[in-house]
Design an enzyme around this catalytic site. Structure first.
Site: not given
Length: 250
Positions: A7, A35, A105, A144, A241
């Protein structure tokens, strides 16, 4: 065969933070991202030797998935057959000779759980979709999945019970999926490994202190279990992240 899932939390931003260096270094056969947060024509990548497949969200700068593969797929499908999810660019399926690859996702249920119902319906439809594919040939699901399945999969499990990504409902859907004939490849290879996380908040020093969650997965059909040679987390790789995860199969 080496597969990567990441991601990237905005592919254009990630490309400015080392994405291409990692992409070239890892030299995966199949590289999946989630993403992407972009529309067609908003990025130009020179990924020599790879075919690319994109599922863009209708909403600009939101969601989106992509797959880069050295191996030409037999077929490609975008979405899971439900417009409310498919319009958000949440899934791509590539059919290969020996398996289906499904890059997803999963919707976040949001901090106040406002989207929990939307999320749970997605889980039911995704499981139904995967079971349909699995009747034809084995499945590799990656992406994710926005859930820490067990207490070992996040640092502060006590304080996060009932929070988005660690609700009884979300965890239960993961349990149901695994019970239907799939395995969590990382836990299959590392059943007791603690501190293995794939996402960290951007809050100050959270990642440095490894206060994270494992919410990115390679889930595979049980019949593929003997083929798994490695399942790993590249937690030292920055740029998002989330960090990349790896699956190797023989």
């Amino acid at each position: 065969m080496k597969l990567i899932s990441w991601n990237v939390n905005g592919l254009r931003a990630c490309c400015n933070k080392g994405f291409l260096d990692y992409f070239k270094e890892v030299d995966a056969d199949i590289f999946c991202v989630q993403e992407t947060k972009l529309q067609e024509g908003q990025i130009s990548l020179n990924l020599e030797g790879y075919r690319d497949y994109w599922h863009y969200a209708v909403k600009k700068g939101y969601s989106g998935t992509a797959v880069f593969t050295k191996i030409e797929p037999i077929s490609v499908q975008y979405g899971i057959g439900m417009e409310e999810y498919d319009s958000e660019g949440r899934a791509i399926t590539l059919e290969f000779n020996d398996f289906y690859l499904v890059n997803v996702y999963t919707p976040n249920s949001q901090r106040d759980l406002a989207r929990l119902s939307f999320r749970l319906t997605w889980e039911d439809r995704l499981q139904e979709y995967l079971l349909g594919l699995d009747k034809v040939k084995p499945v590799v699901l990656c992406g994710d999945l926005n859930v820490a399945h067990q207490e070992i999969d996040l640092k502060n499990h006590k304080s996060n019970k009932g929070n988005s990504g660690f609700t009884v409902e979300e965890r239960g859907k993961m349990t149901d999926l695994l019970a239907s004939g799939f395995i969590d490849s990382f836990r299959h290879m590392h059943p007791d490994q603690e501190g293995a996380y794939t996402w960290w908040s951007y809050m100050n020093k959270v990642r440095e202190r490894n206060i994270g969650w494992r919410i990115d997965y390679f889930i595979v059909s049980e019949k593929l279990a003997p083929a798994i040679s490695k399942a790993a987390i590249d937690s030292e790789v920055l740029g998002s992240d989330h960090c990349p995860i790896l699956l190797e199969m023989i």
